[in-house]
Design a protein around this motif. Structure first.
Motif, PDB file in Angstrom:
ATOM      1  N   PRO A 232       0.808  -1.223   0.000  1.00 13.16           N
ATOM      2  CA  PRO A 232       0.000   0.000   0.000  1.00 13.16           C
ATOM      3  C   PRO A 232       0.841   1.273   0.000  1.00 13.16           C
ATOM      4  CG  PRO A 232      -0.917  -1.600   1.527  1.00 13.16           C
ATOM      5  CD  PRO A 232       0.410  -2.148   1.085  1.00 13.16           C
ATOM      6  N   GLY A 233       0.430   2.224  -0.811  1.00 11.59           N
ATOM      7  CA  GLY A 233       1.078   3.524  -0.825  1.00 11.59           C
ATOM      8  C   GLY A 233       2.311   3.611  -1.674  1.00 11.59           C
ATOM      9  N   THR A 234       2.734   2.498  -2.287  1.00 10.68           N
ATOM     10  CA  THR A 234       3.967   2.494  -3.074  1.00 10.68           C
ATOM     11  C   THR A 234       3.721   2.228  -4.554  1.00 10.68           C
ATOM     12  OG1 THR A 234       4.405   0.122  -2.852  1.00 10.68           O
ATOM     13  CG2 THR A 234       5.182   1.555  -1.067  1.00 10.68           C
ATOM     14  N   GLY A 235       2.585   1.646  -4.887  1.00  9.99           N
ATOM     15  CA  GLY A 235       2.334   1.231  -6.262  1.00  9.99           C
ATOM     16  C   GLY A 235       3.055  -0.042  -6.631  1.00  9.99           C
ATOM     17  N   ALA A 236       3.735  -0.656  -5.663  1.00 11.86           N
ATOM     18  CA  ALA A 236       4.511  -1.880  -5.921  1.00 11.86           C
ATOM     19  C   ALA A 236       3.692  -3.117  -5.563  1.00 11.86           C
ATOM     20  CB  ALA A 236       5.809  -1.863  -5.130  1.00 11.86           C
ATOM     21  N   THR A 237       4.025  -4.221  -6.224  1.00  8.69           N
ATOM     22  CA  THR A 237       3.394  -5.514  -5.954  1.00  8.69           C
ATOM     23  C   THR A 237       4.484  -6.573  -5.874  1.00  8.69           C
ATOM     24  OG1 THR A 237       1.451  -4.832  -7.237  1.00  8.69           O
ATOM     25  CG2 THR A 237       1.658  -7.175  -6.722  1.00  8.69           C
ATOM     26  N   ILE A 238       4.365  -7.467  -4.891  1.00 10.81           N
ATOM     27  CA  ILE A 238       5.368  -8.510  -4.696  1.00 10.81           C
ATOM     28  C   ILE A 238       4.776  -9.854  -5.110  1.00 10.81           C
ATOM     29  CG2 ILE A 238       6.856  -9.682  -3.028  1.00 10.81           C
ATOM     30  CD1 ILE A 238       6.868  -7.107  -1.380  1.00 10.81           C
ATOM     31  N   TYR A 239       5.533 -10.583  -5.934  1.00 11.27           N
ATOM     32  CA  TYR A 239       5.117 -11.910  -6.405  1.00 11.27           C
ATOM     33  C   TYR A 239       6.063 -12.963  -5.834  1.00 11.27           C
ATOM     34  CZ  TYR A 239       2.477  -9.242  -9.886  1.00 11.27           C
ATOM     35  OH  TYR A 239       1.621  -8.367 -10.509  1.00 11.27           O
ATOM     36  N   VAL A 240       5.508 -14.115  -5.487  1.00 10.72           N
ATOM     37  CA  VAL A 240       6.301 -15.231  -4.982  1.00 10.72           C
ATOM     38  C   VAL A 240       6.493 -16.229  -6.116  1.00 10.72           C
ATOM     39  CG1 VAL A 240       6.475 -17.044  -3.244  1.00 10.72           C
ATOM     40  CG2 VAL A 240       5.285 -14.903  -2.700  1.00 10.72           C
ATOM     41  N   LEU A 241       7.742 -16.411  -6.557  1.00 10.86           N
ATOM     42  CA  LEU A 241       8.031 -17.317  -7.671  1.00 10.86           C
ATOM     43  C   LEU A 241       8.453 -18.713  -7.203  1.00 10.86           C
ATOM     44  CD1 LEU A 241       8.200 -14.449  -9.012  1.00 10.86           C
ATOM     45  CD2 LEU A 241       9.855 -15.441 -10.591  1.00 10.86           C
ATOM     46  N   GLY A 242       9.063 -18.827  -6.049  1.00 13.00           N
ATOM     47  CA  GLY A 242       9.559 -20.122  -5.599  1.00 13.00           C
ATOM     48  C   GLY A 242       9.581 -20.173  -4.090  1.00 13.00           C
ATOM     49  N   PRO A 243       9.752 -21.402  -3.538  1.00  9.72           N
ATOM     50  CA  PRO A 243      10.028 -22.656  -4.233  1.00  9.72           C
ATOM     51  C   PRO A 243       8.763 -23.347  -4.712  1.00  9.72           C
ATOM     52  CG  PRO A 243      10.082 -23.033  -1.865  1.00  9.72           C
ATOM     53  CD  PRO A 243       9.843 -21.559  -2.065  1.00  9.72           C
ATOM     54  N   PRO A 244       8.882 -24.167  -5.774  1.00  8.87           N
ATOM     55  CA  PRO A 244       7.707 -24.877  -6.274  1.00  8.87           C
ATOM     56  C   PRO A 244       7.237 -25.924  -5.272  1.00  8.87           C
ATOM     57  CG  PRO A 244       9.694 -25.689  -7.332  1.00  8.87           C
ATOM     58  CD  PRO A 244      10.104 -24.495  -6.506  1.00  8.87           C
ATOM     59  N   HIS A 245       5.945 -26.127  -5.203  1.00  8.61           N
ATOM     60  CA  HIS A 245       5.396 -27.163  -4.323  1.00  8.61           C
ATOM     61  C   HIS A 245       5.418 -28.489  -5.084  1.00  8.61           C
ATOM     62  CE1 HIS A 245       2.451 -29.120  -1.565  1.00  8.61           C
ATOM     63  NE2 HIS A 245       3.072 -28.348  -0.695  1.00  8.61           N
ATOM     64  N   GLU A 353       7.436  -5.920  -8.430  1.00  8.36           N
ATOM     65  CA  GLU A 353       7.033  -5.099  -9.570  1.00  8.36           C
ATOM     66  C   GLU A 353       6.761  -3.679  -9.077  1.00  8.36           C
ATOM     67  OE1 GLU A 353       3.686  -5.657 -13.003  1.00  8.36           O
ATOM     68  OE2 GLU A 353       2.974  -5.478 -10.937  1.00  8.36           O
ATOM     69  N   LEU A 354       7.515  -2.719  -9.606  1.00 10.05           N
ATOM     70  CA  LEU A 354       7.352  -1.332  -9.211  1.00 10.05           C
ATOM     71  C   LEU A 354       6.220  -0.680 -10.007  1.00 10.05           C
ATOM     72  CD1 LEU A 354      11.143  -0.439  -9.077  1.00 10.05           C
ATOM     73  CD2 LEU A 354       9.658  -1.060  -7.154  1.00 10.05           C
ATOM     74  N   GLN A 355       5.798   0.491  -9.571  1.00  9.89           N
ATOM     75  CA  GLN A 355       4.703   1.184 -10.241  1.00  9.89           C
ATOM     76  C   GLN A 355       5.031   1.464 -11.703  1.00  9.89           C
ATOM     77  OE1 GLN A 355       3.481   4.825  -8.309  1.00  9.89           O
ATOM     78  NE2 GLN A 355       1.402   4.641  -9.101  1.00  9.89           N
ATOM     79  N   SER A 356       6.303   1.631 -11.999  1.00  8.06           N
ATOM     80  CA  SER A 356       6.747   1.899 -13.372  1.00  8.06           C
ATOM     81  C   SER A 356       6.621   0.676 -14.268  1.00  8.06           C
ATOM     82  CB  SER A 356       8.208   2.350 -13.359  1.00  8.06           C
ATOM     83  OG  SER A 356       9.035   1.307 -12.864  1.00  8.06           O
ATOM     84  N   GLY A 357       6.427  -0.502 -13.659  1.00  5.54           N
ATOM     85  CA  GLY A 357       6.412  -1.742 -14.414  1.00  5.54           C
ATOM     86  C   GLY A 357       7.735  -2.474 -14.362  1.00  5.54           C
ATOM     87  N   ASP A 358       8.807  -1.787 -13.927  1.00  6.33           N
ATOM     88  CA  ASP A 358      10.097  -2.442 -13.760  1.00  6.33           C
ATOM     89  C   ASP A 358      10.018  -3.464 -12.627  1.00  6.33           C
ATOM     90  OD1 ASP A 358      11.180  -0.899 -15.754  1.00  6.33           O
ATOM     91  OD2 ASP A 358      12.050   0.586 -14.400  1.00  6.33           O
ATOM     92  N   VAL A 359      10.878  -4.488 -12.712  1.00  8.31           N
ATOM     93  CA  VAL A 359      10.860  -5.583 -11.739  1.00  8.31           C
ATOM     94  C   VAL A 359      12.245  -5.767 -11.136  1.00  8.31           C
ATOM     95  CG1 VAL A 359      10.558  -8.089 -11.467  1.00  8.31           C
ATOM     96  CG2 VAL A 359       8.945  -6.785 -12.864  1.00  8.31           C
ATOM     97  N   ARG A 395      10.669  -8.131 -17.649  1.00  9.28           N
ATOM     98  CA  ARG A 395      10.679  -6.738 -17.176  1.00  9.28           C
ATOM     99  C   ARG A 395      11.673  -6.508 -16.033  1.00  9.28           C
ATOM    100  NH1 ARG A 395       5.841  -5.440 -14.915  1.00  9.28           N
ATOM    101  NH2 ARG A 395       4.809  -7.450 -15.102  1.00  9.28           N
ATOM    102  N   THR A 396      12.512  -7.501 -15.756  1.00 12.71           N
ATOM    103  CA  THR A 396      13.486  -7.374 -14.671  1.00 12.71           C
ATOM    104  C   THR A 396      14.594  -6.393 -15.048  1.00 12.71           C
ATOM    105  OG1 THR A 396      13.079  -9.599 -13.797  1.00 12.71           O
ATOM    106  CG2 THR A 396      15.224  -8.601 -13.303  1.00 12.71           C
ATOM    107  N   VAL A 397      14.792  -5.403 -14.183  1.00 11.50           N
ATOM    108  CA  VAL A 397      15.871  -4.429 -14.398  1.00 11.50           C
ATOM    109  C   VAL A 397      16.975  -4.573 -13.352  1.00 11.50           C
ATOM    110  CG1 VAL A 397      14.349  -2.758 -15.523  1.00 11.50           C
ATOM    111  CG2 VAL A 397      14.712  -2.617 -13.039  1.00 11.50           C
ATOM    112  N   PHE A 398      16.636  -5.201 -12.206  1.00 15.42           N
ATOM    113  CA  PHE A 398      17.618  -5.418 -11.138  1.00 15.42           C
ATOM    114  C   PHE A 398      17.559  -6.884 -10.741  1.00 15.42           C
ATOM    115  CE2 PHE A 398      19.034  -5.948  -6.821  1.00 15.42           C
ATOM    116  CZ  PHE A 398      20.142  -5.118  -6.709  1.00 15.42           C
ATOM    117  N   TYR A 399      18.718  -7.538 -10.707  1.00 11.56           N
ATOM    118  CA  TYR A 399      18.789  -8.974 -10.397  1.00 11.56           C
ATOM    119  C   TYR A 399      19.830  -9.235  -9.327  1.00 11.56           C
ATOM    120  CZ  TYR A 399      19.997 -13.943 -11.202  1.00 11.56           C
ATOM    121  OH  TYR A 399      20.280 -15.284 -11.048  1.00 11.56           O
TER     122      TYR A 399
END
Length: 483
Positions: A232-245, A353-359, A395-399
């Motif tokens: 909230p308040g940042t425009g960012a969203t966090i996704y969980v990619l792993g570990p696979p079940h 994922e940032l508000q800009s769409g960058d990841v 869309r990843t810009v930082f790894y």
């Protein structure tokens, strides 16, 4: 993660506005500083969102602080791991310095979410080594992978397998020591140390984290169940990619030989030998090829002239070929690395994922099977659009590079080559310590070259002593990037 509640009292509101103003001023100053640094160094990515990533330089291990500015002038802070490898000198002092800096940075606020990627010493040691500092660091939530959920049946199965394998590894170290191979035994124990062998230190460190908040503030994250987490308040969203079940995916940690998914396939002709070691060590301790009445104890044989001359001989002479007492243990190092890799593959992986769409991608120590599972992931964003694993990679810009740049922790076609917009990569590594731990290709030269090509040179190693400017206000303690 919710915004601070507004108060009806004018005096309190005035203080809040003043605090927000100070925070905004500080942030503007930070942005100005980063822009200046970006002009003189490739350490920043352009300041599109004001988000910062601080990667600490404690050695071979991960400790990361992510800051996402809110619209109200406050900051959301995500801390990912905090540890360093067992072979690190002055490890406790280094981890105390790191946690002191984090505590000072977030004051008077808190770490909104503390994410632990997996149960390895180089990712959790700091919570024990600097427990007094961690005790006074406020934490809102603790995020763990589903593999730590006591109610998950697959998690319980994996834990049992790990315990059994670790017992076999310990037995292998003991056998090598008894056979006179003290160096080999020490090597196994070093690798085991990464798993928390000594007094189950890793488990104890992780337990400190688990006790930090009550159960209602502990989240077990699972890619196929956990919905996208809006900040909230940042425009960012966090996704969980792993570990696979998926047990099969978790145990798929090495690249295939026919079609290797990585940049450079390490020679792996020891798989059958390691499997044989597993079988041999799994046998009951009293199983021997000959009865005691027909055997000569190893230590007794050492004192007998016949064996001294014809069996041991002089190191390097022709009689050494006769020795087979410990040759079969040649695969125990590989077996230990297999066990370590299986735990790496339980890493929690987060994409922000940032508000800009960058990841921004934080891969923990995820290896082949973990990475491959992202290809089939799909979520519904709160705004209604569909987001997929490959889309986030594109869309990843930082790894934050996986597993300190090892050969099986960054995929090629289904990983780095999908990151068309990658601008910055950071490898938390200490090559000297890695070699002590018998990881000679950490980081892997071929992977580093591919990262440098993809980022146009903006690939950073935390063990690069030449990074003394333009990478944050405390370049010896951490590297800092604005995304």
């Amino acid at each position: 993660m919710a915004k601070k509640k507004r108060t009806a009292k004018a005096s309190v509101a005035k203080k809040a506005r003043a605090k927000a103003s100070v925070s905004k001023t500080a942030r503007k100053a930070r942005v100005r500083r980063q822009k200046v640094e970006a002009n003189s160094s490739p350490s920043a990515t352009g300041g599109r969102s004001g988000a910062t990533v601080r990667v600490y330089r404690q050695g071979l291990g991960d400790c990361i602080l992510v800051t996402l500015p809110r619209q109200d002038g406050t900051d959301f802070r995500l801390m990912i791991d905090c540890g360093v490898a067992v072979a690190t000198q002055n490890a406790a002092d280094k981890m105390k310095e790191v946690l002191e800096d984090i505590a000072e940075t977030v004051k008077p606020d808190k770490i909104d979410a503390l994410a632990i990627t997996h149960e390895h010493w180089d990712h959790v040691s700091g919570f024990q080594q600097a427990s007094d500092v961690f005790e006074r660091l406020p934490v809102g939530e603790v995020w763990l992978a589903w593999t730590e959920d006591a109610n998950d049946e697959l998690a319980k199965t994996l834990k049992k397998d790990h315990q059994k394998a670790f017992a076999l590894l310990s037995r292998g170290a003991a056998v090598r020591a008894m056979s006179g191979d003290a160096s080999g035994a020490g090597s196994l124990l070093n690798i085991a140390g990464m798993l928390g062998a000594a007094g189950e230190k890793t488990k104890a460190a992780l337990d400190i984290v688990k006790r930090k908040v009550d159960d209602s503030k502990t989240r077990y994250l699972r890619p196929d169940v956990t919905e996208p987490i809006p900040v909230p308040g940042t425009g960012a969203t966090i996704y969980v990619l792993g570990p696979p079940h998926d047990e099969k995916a978790i145990k798929h940690f090495n690249p295939s030989k026919r079609n290797p998914e990585v940049y450079e396939l390490a020679l792996d002709g020891t798989g059958l030998l390691a499997a044989g070691v597993y079988t041999a060590l799994a046998e009951p301790a009293d199983v021997r090829p000959f009865a005691d009445s027909s055997s000569i104890p190893l230590e007794a044989a050492r004192s007998m002239p016949f064996f001294q001359h014809h069996y041991w001989g002089t190191p390097g002479d022709a009689s050494e070929w006769r020795r087979i007492d410990s040759d079969w243990l040649g695969g125990t190092d590989e077996f230990a690395l297999m066990l370590q890799s299986a735990t790496n593959n339980t890493s929690m992986v987060l994409a922000i994922e940032l508000q800009s769409g960058d990841v921004m991608l934080f891969a923990g120590d995820a290896q082949v099977g973990n990475w491959l599972s992202w290809q089939s992931l799909s979520w519904k964003h709160p705004d209604g659009r569909t987001v997929t694993g490959p889309d986030l990679l594109a869309r990843t810009v930082f790894y934050k590079v996986g597993h300190h740049g090892s050969h099986n922790a960054t995929l090629r076609q289904q990983g780095l080559e999908l990151m068309k917009r990658l601008e910055t990569a950071v490898i938390p590594v200490d090559e000297v310590v890695a070699k002590k731990m018998r990881w000679a290709a950490m980081p892997l030269a071929g992977l580093v070259k591919a990262l440098e090509d993809r980022t146009s040179g903006k690939t950073f190693r935390t063990d690069d002593e030449g990074l003394t400017a333009n990478v944050g206000p405390k370049p010896k303690l951490y590297l800092e990037f604005e995304v």
